[in-house]
Write an enzyme that holds these catalytic residues in place. Structure first.
Site, PDB file in Angstrom:
ATOM      1  N   GLN A  37       0.857  -1.121  -0.175  1.00 33.37           N
ATOM      2  CA  GLN A  37       0.084   0.062  -0.022  1.00 33.37           C
ATOM      3  C   GLN A  37       0.945   1.189  -0.092  1.00 33.37           C
ATOM      4  O   GLN A  37       0.440   2.247  -0.736  1.00 33.37           O
ATOM      5  CB  GLN A  37      -0.894   0.220   1.294  1.00 33.37           C
ATOM      6  CG  GLN A  37      -2.135   1.101   1.168  1.00 33.37           C
ATOM      7  CD  GLN A  37      -3.258   0.183   0.331  1.00 33.37           C
ATOM      8  OE1 GLN A  37      -3.637  -0.900   0.616  1.00 33.37           O
ATOM      9  NE2 GLN A  37      -3.860   1.050  -0.492  1.00 33.37           N
ATOM     10  N   LYS A  57      -2.768  -0.933   6.537  1.00 31.72           N
ATOM     11  CA  LYS A  57      -3.589  -1.864   6.321  1.00 31.72           C
ATOM     12  C   LYS A  57      -4.205  -2.614   7.795  1.00 31.72           C
ATOM     13  O   LYS A  57      -3.518  -2.509   8.841  1.00 31.72           O
ATOM     14  CB  LYS A  57      -3.007  -3.086   5.530  1.00 31.72           C
ATOM     15  CG  LYS A  57      -4.048  -3.953   4.766  1.00 31.72           C
ATOM     16  CD  LYS A  57      -4.702  -3.233   3.460  1.00 31.72           C
ATOM     17  CE  LYS A  57      -5.687  -4.140   3.095  1.00 31.72           C
ATOM     18  NZ  LYS A  57      -6.000  -3.705   1.682  1.00 31.72           N
ATOM     19  N   ASP A  91     -12.054  -3.636   2.186  1.00 34.32           N
ATOM     20  CA  ASP A  91     -11.226  -4.678   1.453  1.00 34.32           C
ATOM     21  C   ASP A  91     -11.974  -5.861   1.597  1.00 34.32           C
ATOM     22  O   ASP A  91     -13.210  -5.806   1.723  1.00 34.32           O
ATOM     23  CB  ASP A  91      -9.799  -4.953   2.052  1.00 34.32           C
ATOM     24  CG  ASP A  91      -9.130  -5.769   1.024  1.00 34.32           C
ATOM     25  OD1 ASP A  91      -8.543  -5.399   0.191  1.00 34.32           O
ATOM     26  OD2 ASP A  91      -8.640  -6.807   1.481  1.00 34.32           O
TER      27      ASP A  91
END
Ligand code: NDP
Length: 444
Positions: A110, A125, A165
Protein backbone atom coordinates in the site's frame (compact mmCIF):
# COMPACT_ATOMS: atom_id res chain seq x y z
CA UNK A 1 26.03 -11.09 -0.44
CA UNK A 2 25.18 -7.60 -1.76
CA UNK A 3 23.46 -4.82 0.18
CA UNK A 4 19.90 -5.72 -0.94
CA UNK A 5 20.41 -9.39 -0.03
CA UNK A 6 21.70 -8.42 3.40
CA UNK A 7 18.65 -6.19 4.01
CA UNK A 8 16.37 -9.05 2.95
CA UNK A 9 18.18 -11.42 5.29
CA UNK A 10 17.69 -8.97 8.17
CA UNK A 11 13.97 -8.60 7.39
CA UNK A 12 13.56 -12.39 7.30
CA UNK A 13 15.34 -12.85 10.64
CA UNK A 14 13.20 -10.20 12.31
CA UNK A 15 9.91 -11.52 10.87
CA UNK A 16 9.95 -15.32 11.11
CA UNK A 17 6.94 -17.22 9.74
CA UNK A 18 5.65 -14.34 7.59
CA UNK A 19 5.87 -15.73 4.02
CA UNK A 20 3.44 -13.29 2.36
CA UNK A 21 5.23 -10.29 3.88
CA UNK A 22 8.63 -11.64 2.78
CA UNK A 23 7.29 -12.29 -0.73
CA UNK A 24 6.10 -8.68 -1.04
CA UNK A 25 9.32 -7.20 0.37
CA UNK A 26 11.53 -9.40 -1.81
CA UNK A 27 9.58 -8.51 -4.93
CA UNK A 28 10.05 -4.78 -4.31
CA UNK A 29 13.64 -4.75 -3.08
CA UNK A 30 14.92 -6.99 -5.90
CA UNK A 31 13.99 -4.27 -8.40
CA UNK A 32 15.63 -1.42 -6.47
CA UNK A 33 19.30 -2.34 -7.12
CA UNK A 34 19.86 0.28 -9.85
CA UNK A 35 18.11 2.91 -7.72
CA UNK A 36 20.52 2.29 -4.84
CA UNK A 37 23.47 2.59 -7.22
CA UNK A 38 22.28 6.03 -8.31
CA UNK A 39 21.19 7.12 -4.81
CA UNK A 40 23.83 6.02 -2.32
CA UNK A 41 22.32 8.49 0.19
CA UNK A 42 19.40 6.05 0.68
CA UNK A 43 21.81 3.35 1.79
CA UNK A 44 23.56 5.69 4.20
CA UNK A 45 20.21 6.75 5.72
CA UNK A 46 19.10 3.10 5.95
CA UNK A 47 15.93 3.86 4.00
CA UNK A 48 15.41 0.19 3.05
CA UNK A 49 15.80 -1.01 6.64
CA UNK A 50 13.34 1.68 7.80
CA UNK A 51 10.78 1.29 5.03
CA UNK A 52 10.45 -2.47 5.70
CA UNK A 53 9.72 -1.88 9.40
CA UNK A 54 6.17 -0.61 10.11
CA UNK A 55 6.02 2.64 12.06
CA UNK A 56 3.42 1.06 14.35
CA UNK A 57 1.73 -2.38 14.60
CA UNK A 58 -1.45 -2.65 16.62
CA UNK A 59 -3.00 -6.00 17.57
CA UNK A 60 -6.03 -6.29 19.77
CA UNK A 61 -8.72 -8.58 21.12
CA UNK A 62 -12.21 -8.29 19.65
CA UNK A 63 -14.83 -10.01 21.79
CA UNK A 64 -18.42 -10.12 20.57
CA UNK A 65 -21.64 -12.07 21.08
CA UNK A 66 -23.55 -13.99 18.41
CA UNK A 67 -27.35 -14.04 18.15
CA UNK A 68 -27.62 -16.99 20.53
CA UNK A 69 -25.61 -15.15 23.18
CA UNK A 70 -22.40 -17.15 22.74
CA UNK A 71 -19.18 -15.15 23.14
CA UNK A 72 -16.55 -15.21 20.38
CA UNK A 73 -13.02 -13.85 20.36
CA UNK A 74 -11.26 -12.62 17.21
CA UNK A 75 -8.03 -10.73 16.68
CA UNK A 76 -7.94 -7.21 15.24
CA UNK A 77 -4.99 -5.63 13.40
CA UNK A 78 -3.94 -2.22 12.20
CA UNK A 79 -0.46 -1.88 10.76
CA UNK A 80 0.49 1.78 10.28
CA UNK A 81 3.34 1.25 7.89
CA UNK A 82 4.56 4.56 6.53
CA UNK A 83 3.37 8.16 6.92
CA UNK A 84 6.09 9.95 4.93
CA UNK A 85 3.71 11.37 2.32
CA UNK A 86 0.41 11.55 4.23
CA UNK A 87 -1.86 9.95 6.83
CA UNK A 88 -1.86 6.13 6.82
CA UNK A 89 -4.42 4.86 4.34
CA UNK A 90 -5.46 1.33 3.43
CA UNK A 91 -8.31 -1.10 3.78
CA UNK A 92 -9.59 -3.43 6.48
CA UNK A 93 -9.90 -7.10 5.56
CA UNK A 94 -12.27 -9.43 7.44
CA UNK A 95 -11.47 -13.01 6.43
CA UNK A 96 -10.54 -16.17 8.38
CA UNK A 97 -7.15 -16.28 6.62
CA UNK A 98 -6.09 -12.88 8.03
CA UNK A 99 -2.89 -12.90 10.09
CA UNK A 100 -0.04 -10.47 10.73
CA UNK A 101 1.92 -11.62 7.67
CA UNK A 102 -1.00 -10.93 5.33
CA UNK A 103 -1.75 -7.53 6.85
CA UNK A 104 1.95 -6.56 6.64
CA UNK A 105 2.25 -7.67 3.01
CA UNK A 106 -0.83 -5.62 2.14
CA UNK A 107 0.37 -2.62 4.17
CA UNK A 108 3.81 -2.72 2.56
CA UNK A 109 2.32 -2.83 -0.96
CA UNK A 110 0.00 0.00 0.00
CA UNK A 111 2.90 2.40 0.66
CA UNK A 112 4.01 2.28 -2.98
CA UNK A 113 0.52 2.04 -4.45
CA UNK A 114 -0.58 5.15 -2.58
CA UNK A 115 2.56 6.95 -3.65
CA UNK A 116 1.79 6.15 -7.31
CA UNK A 117 -1.65 7.78 -7.08
CA UNK A 118 0.14 11.17 -6.63
CA UNK A 119 -2.23 11.89 -3.71
CA UNK A 120 -0.92 12.71 -0.20
CA UNK A 121 -1.62 9.35 1.46
CA UNK A 122 0.70 7.08 3.44
CA UNK A 123 0.47 3.29 3.71
CA UNK A 124 -1.42 1.12 6.21
CA UNK A 125 -3.68 -1.91 6.36
CA UNK A 126 -5.77 -3.72 8.95
CA UNK A 127 -8.45 -6.28 9.53
CA UNK A 128 -9.44 -9.31 11.48
CA UNK A 129 -9.73 -13.08 11.20
CA UNK A 130 -13.51 -12.60 11.65
CA UNK A 131 -15.57 -14.17 8.85
CA UNK A 132 -18.68 -12.12 7.97
CA UNK A 133 -19.95 -14.96 5.73
CA UNK A 134 -23.01 -16.65 7.20
CA UNK A 135 -23.36 -14.06 10.00
CA UNK A 136 -26.54 -12.07 10.55
CA UNK A 137 -26.55 -8.29 10.12
CA UNK A 138 -26.77 -7.91 13.89
CA UNK A 139 -23.76 -10.15 14.43
CA UNK A 140 -21.75 -8.19 11.87
CA UNK A 141 -22.81 -4.96 13.58
CA UNK A 142 -21.81 -6.17 17.04
CA UNK A 143 -18.45 -7.33 15.71
CA UNK A 144 -17.81 -4.00 13.94
CA UNK A 145 -18.76 -2.04 17.06
CA UNK A 146 -16.41 -4.08 19.22
CA UNK A 147 -13.62 -3.76 16.63
CA UNK A 148 -14.01 0.03 16.45
CA UNK A 149 -14.18 0.40 20.22
CA UNK A 150 -10.45 -0.32 20.23
CA UNK A 151 -9.48 0.98 16.78
CA UNK A 152 -10.97 4.48 17.20
CA UNK A 153 -8.11 5.65 19.44
CA UNK A 154 -5.54 4.97 16.72
CA UNK A 155 -7.26 6.58 13.71
CA UNK A 156 -8.54 9.99 12.60
CA UNK A 157 -8.99 11.99 9.41
CA UNK A 158 -5.44 13.40 9.63
CA UNK A 159 -3.87 10.29 11.22
CA UNK A 160 -5.07 7.05 9.69
CA UNK A 161 -8.03 6.57 7.36
CA UNK A 162 -9.10 2.92 6.89
CA UNK A 163 -11.38 1.68 4.10
CA UNK A 164 -12.92 -1.62 2.95
CA UNK A 165 -11.25 -4.68 1.47
CA UNK A 166 -12.26 -8.35 1.27
CA UNK A 167 -15.20 -8.91 3.64
CA UNK A 168 -15.58 -5.20 4.41
CA UNK A 169 -18.10 -3.49 2.14
CA UNK A 170 -20.61 -0.69 2.55
CA UNK A 171 -22.48 -2.45 5.37
CA UNK A 172 -19.36 -2.94 7.51
CA UNK A 173 -18.03 0.59 6.81
CA UNK A 174 -21.41 1.93 7.97
CA UNK A 175 -21.32 0.06 11.28
CA UNK A 176 -17.68 1.01 11.86
CA UNK A 177 -18.34 4.69 11.10
CA UNK A 178 -21.42 4.76 13.33
CA UNK A 179 -19.43 3.46 16.29
CA UNK A 180 -16.54 5.88 15.67
CA UNK A 181 -18.95 8.81 15.63
CA UNK A 182 -20.70 7.59 18.76
CA UNK A 183 -17.45 7.31 20.72
CA UNK A 184 -15.71 10.47 19.51
CA UNK A 185 -18.70 12.73 18.84
CA UNK A 186 -17.02 13.72 15.56
CA UNK A 187 -18.42 13.47 12.04
CA UNK A 188 -15.24 13.34 10.00
CA UNK A 189 -13.79 11.56 6.97
CA UNK A 190 -12.15 8.90 9.12
CA UNK A 191 -13.20 6.01 6.86
CA UNK A 192 -13.64 5.87 3.10
CA UNK A 193 -16.05 3.71 1.15
CA UNK A 194 -18.89 5.48 2.96
CA UNK A 195 -22.42 5.57 1.61
CA UNK A 196 -23.28 8.45 -0.74
CA UNK A 197 -25.82 9.82 1.76
CA UNK A 198 -23.25 10.49 4.45
CA UNK A 199 -19.94 11.51 2.88
CA UNK A 200 -19.15 8.80 0.34
CA UNK A 201 -17.84 9.50 -3.14
CA UNK A 202 -19.52 8.58 -6.37
CA UNK A 203 -17.45 6.07 -8.41
CA UNK A 204 -15.84 4.57 -5.27
CA UNK A 205 -17.78 1.33 -5.82
CA UNK A 206 -16.65 1.09 -9.44
CA UNK A 207 -13.20 2.62 -8.95
CA UNK A 208 -10.86 -0.36 -8.61
CA UNK A 209 -12.37 -2.32 -11.50
CA UNK A 210 -12.71 0.74 -13.74
CA UNK A 211 -9.20 1.93 -12.88
CA UNK A 212 -7.80 -1.51 -13.67
CA UNK A 213 -9.29 -1.43 -17.15
CA UNK A 214 -8.17 2.19 -17.68
CA UNK A 215 -4.61 1.05 -16.98
CA UNK A 216 -4.94 -1.96 -19.31
CA UNK A 217 -6.22 0.38 -21.98
CA UNK A 218 -3.17 2.65 -21.54
CA UNK A 219 -0.77 -0.33 -21.66
CA UNK A 220 -2.41 -1.56 -24.86
CA UNK A 221 -2.36 1.90 -26.45
CA UNK A 222 1.34 2.19 -25.53
CA UNK A 223 1.91 -1.05 -27.46
CA UNK A 224 -0.24 0.22 -30.38
CA UNK A 225 -2.99 -2.30 -29.63
CA UNK A 226 -6.73 -1.84 -29.13
CA UNK A 227 -8.87 -3.32 -26.36
CA UNK A 228 -11.92 -3.27 -28.65
CA UNK A 229 -12.75 -6.84 -29.71
CA UNK A 230 -10.34 -8.58 -27.34
CA UNK A 231 -11.47 -11.57 -25.26
CA UNK A 232 -11.09 -11.16 -21.53
CA UNK A 233 -11.04 -13.57 -18.54
CA UNK A 234 -11.63 -12.17 -15.05
CA UNK A 235 -11.24 -14.19 -11.86
CA UNK A 236 -13.40 -13.44 -8.83
CA UNK A 237 -16.93 -12.04 -8.82
CA UNK A 238 -16.58 -9.51 -6.02
CA UNK A 239 -16.33 -5.74 -6.16
CA UNK A 240 -13.19 -5.50 -8.29
CA UNK A 241 -14.13 -8.26 -10.74
CA UNK A 242 -17.66 -7.00 -11.38
CA UNK A 243 -16.63 -3.45 -12.28
CA UNK A 244 -13.63 -4.62 -14.29
CA UNK A 245 -16.03 -6.66 -16.43
CA UNK A 246 -18.38 -3.67 -16.69
CA UNK A 247 -15.70 -1.26 -17.94
CA UNK A 248 -13.96 -3.79 -20.21
CA UNK A 249 -17.32 -4.55 -21.83
CA UNK A 250 -18.06 -0.83 -22.25
CA UNK A 251 -14.72 -0.44 -24.05
CA UNK A 252 -15.57 -3.26 -26.48
CA UNK A 253 -13.88 -6.30 -24.94
CA UNK A 254 -15.79 -9.57 -24.54
CA UNK A 255 -15.52 -11.00 -21.00
CA UNK A 256 -16.19 -14.74 -21.08
CA UNK A 257 -15.37 -16.05 -17.58
CA UNK A 258 -15.66 -15.17 -13.89
CA UNK A 259 -15.24 -17.18 -10.68
CA UNK A 260 -15.66 -17.38 -6.93
CA UNK A 261 -13.76 -19.48 -4.42
CA UNK A 262 -15.75 -22.59 -5.43
CA UNK A 263 -15.40 -22.57 -9.22
CA UNK A 264 -15.76 -20.62 -12.45
CA UNK A 265 -18.33 -19.95 -15.16
CA UNK A 266 -17.52 -19.82 -18.88
CA UNK A 267 -19.98 -18.04 -21.14
CA UNK A 268 -18.54 -17.91 -24.67
CA UNK A 269 -21.25 -15.41 -25.74
CA UNK A 270 -20.05 -12.93 -23.11
CA UNK A 271 -20.92 -12.72 -19.40
CA UNK A 272 -24.30 -11.16 -18.64
CA UNK A 273 -23.21 -8.88 -15.87
CA UNK A 274 -26.72 -8.06 -14.67
CA UNK A 275 -27.11 -11.69 -13.64
CA UNK A 276 -23.77 -11.70 -11.79
CA UNK A 277 -24.65 -8.45 -9.99
CA UNK A 278 -28.01 -9.85 -8.94
CA UNK A 279 -26.44 -13.09 -7.67
CA UNK A 280 -23.46 -11.52 -5.91
CA UNK A 281 -24.47 -8.01 -4.86
CA UNK A 282 -28.14 -8.61 -4.06
CA UNK A 283 -28.69 -12.29 -3.27
CA UNK A 284 -25.13 -13.11 -2.05
CA UNK A 285 -25.27 -16.48 -3.85
CA UNK A 286 -22.60 -18.68 -5.48
CA UNK A 287 -21.42 -18.03 -9.05
CA UNK A 288 -22.56 -21.49 -10.15
CA UNK A 289 -26.17 -20.26 -9.98
CA UNK A 290 -25.38 -18.30 -13.18
CA UNK A 291 -25.83 -21.40 -15.35
CA UNK A 292 -29.36 -21.89 -14.05
CA UNK A 293 -30.22 -18.52 -15.63
CA UNK A 294 -28.01 -18.96 -18.71
CA UNK A 295 -27.93 -22.69 -19.56
CA UNK A 296 -25.59 -22.16 -22.53
CA UNK A 297 -22.85 -21.21 -20.06
CA UNK A 298 -20.71 -23.83 -18.32
CA UNK A 299 -19.77 -24.11 -14.62
CA UNK A 300 -16.53 -25.84 -13.60
CA UNK A 301 -15.70 -26.68 -9.99
CA UNK A 302 -12.29 -25.40 -8.79
CA UNK A 303 -10.66 -22.03 -9.51
CA UNK A 304 -7.35 -22.32 -11.32
CA UNK A 305 -8.88 -23.88 -14.46
CA UNK A 306 -10.15 -20.43 -15.39
CA UNK A 307 -6.69 -19.60 -16.75
CA UNK A 308 -6.92 -22.40 -19.34
CA UNK A 309 -9.59 -20.43 -21.22
CA UNK A 310 -7.94 -18.75 -24.24
CA UNK A 311 -7.98 -14.94 -23.94
CA UNK A 312 -6.01 -11.84 -24.85
CA UNK A 313 -6.60 -10.06 -21.55
CA UNK A 314 -6.42 -11.81 -18.16
CA UNK A 315 -7.47 -9.93 -15.02
CA UNK A 316 -6.90 -11.81 -11.73
CA UNK A 317 -9.29 -10.03 -9.34
CA UNK A 318 -9.83 -12.57 -6.54
CA UNK A 319 -6.99 -13.09 -4.07
CA UNK A 320 -3.23 -13.47 -3.50
CA UNK A 321 -1.24 -16.17 -5.32
CA UNK A 322 -4.19 -17.36 -7.42
CA UNK A 323 -2.24 -17.36 -10.71
CA UNK A 324 0.89 -19.53 -10.65
CA UNK A 325 3.66 -20.28 -13.16
CA UNK A 326 1.75 -23.18 -14.69
CA UNK A 327 -1.31 -21.01 -15.32
CA UNK A 328 0.93 -18.19 -16.62
CA UNK A 329 2.58 -20.60 -19.10
CA UNK A 330 -0.87 -21.73 -20.31
CA UNK A 331 -2.06 -18.14 -20.77
CA UNK A 332 1.11 -17.30 -22.73
CA UNK A 333 0.71 -20.41 -24.90
CA UNK A 334 -2.89 -19.35 -25.62
CA UNK A 335 -1.77 -15.90 -26.79
CA UNK A 336 -2.44 -13.57 -23.85
CA UNK A 337 -1.43 -9.98 -24.64
CA UNK A 338 -2.06 -8.17 -21.34
CA UNK A 339 -2.37 -9.29 -17.73
CA UNK A 340 -3.24 -6.82 -14.98
CA UNK A 341 -3.67 -7.51 -11.29
CA UNK A 342 -6.99 -6.34 -9.89
CA UNK A 343 -6.29 -8.26 -6.69
CA UNK A 344 -3.25 -7.70 -4.49
CA UNK A 345 -0.34 -10.01 -5.44
CA UNK A 346 -2.54 -12.56 -7.28
CA UNK A 347 0.37 -13.70 -9.45
CA UNK A 348 3.14 -15.78 -7.92
CA UNK A 349 6.65 -14.33 -8.50
CA UNK A 350 7.60 -17.10 -10.96
CA UNK A 351 4.34 -16.53 -12.84
CA UNK A 352 4.99 -12.79 -13.09
CA UNK A 353 8.53 -13.50 -14.25
CA UNK A 354 7.24 -15.66 -17.12
CA UNK A 355 4.90 -12.89 -18.28
CA UNK A 356 7.65 -10.28 -18.27
CA UNK A 357 10.10 -12.57 -20.10
CA UNK A 358 7.45 -13.44 -22.71
CA UNK A 359 6.87 -9.74 -23.42
CA UNK A 360 3.28 -9.83 -22.10
CA UNK A 361 2.10 -6.38 -20.91
CA UNK A 362 1.97 -7.00 -17.17
CA UNK A 363 0.36 -4.46 -14.83
CA UNK A 364 1.29 -5.21 -11.20
CA UNK A 365 -1.35 -4.71 -8.51
CA UNK A 366 0.23 -1.70 -6.89
CA UNK A 367 -0.29 0.21 -10.15
CA UNK A 368 -3.20 -1.65 -11.70
CA UNK A 369 -5.57 -1.65 -8.73
CA UNK A 370 -4.57 1.78 -7.39
CA UNK A 371 -7.82 3.28 -8.72
CA UNK A 372 -9.64 2.16 -5.57
CA UNK A 373 -7.41 3.95 -3.10
CA UNK A 374 -7.05 6.91 -5.47
CA UNK A 375 -10.81 7.39 -5.37
CA UNK A 376 -10.70 6.99 -1.60
CA UNK A 377 -8.20 9.87 -1.67
CA UNK A 378 -10.72 11.83 -3.73
CA UNK A 379 -13.38 10.96 -1.13
CA UNK A 380 -11.09 12.44 1.56
CA UNK A 381 -10.70 15.62 -0.50
CA UNK A 382 -14.49 15.97 -0.88
CA UNK A 383 -14.97 15.38 2.87
CA UNK A 384 -12.39 18.07 3.67
CA UNK A 385 -14.29 20.52 1.50
CA UNK A 386 -17.71 19.33 2.74
CA UNK A 387 -18.88 18.75 -0.83
CA UNK A 388 -19.64 16.03 -3.35
CA UNK A 389 -18.44 15.87 -6.95
CA UNK A 390 -20.55 14.39 -9.77
CA UNK A 391 -19.97 10.87 -11.12
CA UNK A 392 -18.38 12.27 -14.29
CA UNK A 393 -16.07 14.58 -12.32
CA UNK A 394 -14.73 11.73 -10.17
CA UNK A 395 -14.51 9.33 -13.12
CA UNK A 396 -12.56 11.93 -15.11
CA UNK A 397 -10.09 12.39 -12.23
CA UNK A 398 -9.75 8.61 -11.84
CA UNK A 399 -9.02 8.17 -15.55
CA UNK A 400 -6.36 10.89 -15.40
CA UNK A 401 -4.76 9.32 -12.33
CA UNK A 402 -4.55 5.93 -14.08
CA UNK A 403 -3.08 7.58 -17.20
CA UNK A 404 -0.53 9.33 -14.99
CA UNK A 405 0.36 6.04 -13.28
CA UNK A 406 1.00 4.41 -16.66
CA UNK A 407 3.25 7.26 -17.78
CA UNK A 408 5.11 7.28 -14.46
CA UNK A 409 5.75 3.52 -14.31
CA UNK A 410 6.74 3.18 -17.95
CA UNK A 411 9.13 6.15 -17.78
CA UNK A 412 10.69 5.00 -14.49
CA UNK A 413 11.19 1.50 -15.92
CA UNK A 414 12.95 2.98 -18.94
CA UNK A 415 15.12 5.35 -16.88
CA UNK A 416 16.49 2.51 -14.75
CA UNK A 417 17.07 0.02 -17.59
CA UNK A 418 13.90 -2.08 -17.27
CA UNK A 419 12.05 -0.97 -20.39
CA UNK A 420 8.48 -2.37 -20.56
CA UNK A 421 8.88 -4.05 -17.16
CA UNK A 422 6.06 -2.33 -15.31
CA UNK A 423 6.72 -4.33 -12.13
CA UNK A 424 10.11 -2.66 -11.77
CA UNK A 425 8.69 0.66 -12.99
CA UNK A 426 5.93 0.66 -10.36
CA UNK A 427 8.27 -0.31 -7.54
CA UNK A 428 10.84 2.32 -8.47
CA UNK A 429 8.40 5.17 -9.09
CA UNK A 430 6.45 4.41 -5.90
CA UNK A 431 9.62 4.04 -3.84
CA UNK A 432 11.41 7.20 -5.00
CA UNK A 433 8.70 9.58 -3.82
CA UNK A 434 8.49 7.94 -0.39
CA UNK A 435 12.26 7.59 0.02
CA UNK A 436 12.90 11.24 -0.91
CA UNK A 437 10.18 12.34 1.52
CA UNK A 438 11.77 10.26 4.30
CA UNK A 439 15.12 11.91 3.55
CA UNK A 440 13.52 15.37 3.81
CA UNK A 441 11.92 14.62 7.18
CA UNK A 442 15.01 13.46 9.09
CA UNK A 443 15.40 10.26 11.04
CA UNK A 444 12.12 8.61 12.04
P1 NDP B 1 -14.64 -9.23 -2.59
O1 NDP B 1 -14.70 -9.83 -1.24
O2 NDP B 1 -15.72 -8.32 -3.05
O3 NDP B 1 -14.49 -10.37 -3.70
C1 NDP B 1 -13.49 -11.32 -3.69
C2 NDP B 1 -13.84 -12.33 -4.76
O4 NDP B 1 -12.77 -13.26 -4.93
C3 NDP B 1 -15.06 -13.17 -4.43
O5 NDP B 1 -15.75 -13.47 -5.62
C4 NDP B 1 -14.44 -14.42 -3.81
O6 NDP B 1 -15.26 -15.57 -3.86
C5 NDP B 1 -13.28 -14.60 -4.74
N1 NDP B 1 -12.24 -15.43 -4.16
C6 NDP B 1 -11.72 -15.39 -2.92
N2 NDP B 1 -10.78 -16.33 -2.78
C7 NDP B 1 -10.71 -16.96 -3.98
C8 NDP B 1 -9.93 -18.00 -4.48
N3 NDP B 1 -9.02 -18.62 -3.73
N4 NDP B 1 -10.11 -18.37 -5.78
C9 NDP B 1 -11.03 -17.77 -6.56
N5 NDP B 1 -11.81 -16.77 -6.11
C10 NDP B 1 -11.65 -16.38 -4.85
O7 NDP B 1 -13.23 -8.49 -2.64
P2 NDP B 1 -12.73 -7.35 -3.62
O8 NDP B 1 -13.27 -7.57 -4.99
O9 NDP B 1 -12.94 -6.05 -2.98
O10 NDP B 1 -11.15 -7.62 -3.60
C11 NDP B 1 -10.54 -8.60 -4.43
C12 NDP B 1 -9.05 -8.35 -4.42
O11 NDP B 1 -8.77 -7.01 -4.86
C13 NDP B 1 -8.35 -8.46 -3.07
O12 NDP B 1 -7.03 -8.96 -3.28
C14 NDP B 1 -8.27 -7.02 -2.60
O13 NDP B 1 -7.22 -6.81 -1.67
C15 NDP B 1 -7.98 -6.34 -3.91
N6 NDP B 1 -8.29 -4.91 -3.95
C16 NDP B 1 -9.57 -4.47 -3.71
C17 NDP B 1 -9.84 -3.12 -3.78
C18 NDP B 1 -11.23 -2.61 -3.66
O14 NDP B 1 -11.43 -1.40 -3.84
N7 NDP B 1 -12.23 -3.43 -3.39
C19 NDP B 1 -8.78 -2.13 -4.00
C20 NDP B 1 -7.49 -2.71 -4.31
C21 NDP B 1 -7.28 -4.04 -4.25
P3 NDP B 1 -16.09 -16.05 -2.56
O15 NDP B 1 -17.31 -15.18 -2.58
O16 NDP B 1 -16.36 -17.47 -2.84
O17 NDP B 1 -15.22 -15.83 -1.36
Amino acid sequence: MDYIDSVLKGVEERNPGQPEFMQAVTEVLETLRPVLVKHSEFKHAKILERITEPERQIMFRVAWQDDSGEVHVNRGYRVEFNSAIGPYKGGLRFHPSVNLSIIKFLGFEQIFKNSLTTLPIGGGKGGSDFDPKGKSNNEVMRFCQSFMTELYRHIGDDTDVPAGDIGVGGREVGYLFGQYKRITNRFEGVLTGKSINWGGSLVRTEATGYGLVYLVNEMLKGAKKNIDGMTCVVSGSGNVAIYAVEKATQLGAKCVAMSDSSGYIYDPDGIKLDTVKQLKEVERKRIKEYVAVHPSAKYVEGCSGIWTIPCQIALPCATQNELNAESAATLIKNGVVAVAEGANMPTTPDGADLFVKAGVLFGPGKAANAGGVATSGLEMQQNDMRMQWSFDEVDHRLKNIMKGIYTNISESAKEFGFENNFIAGANIAGFLKVANSMMDQGLF
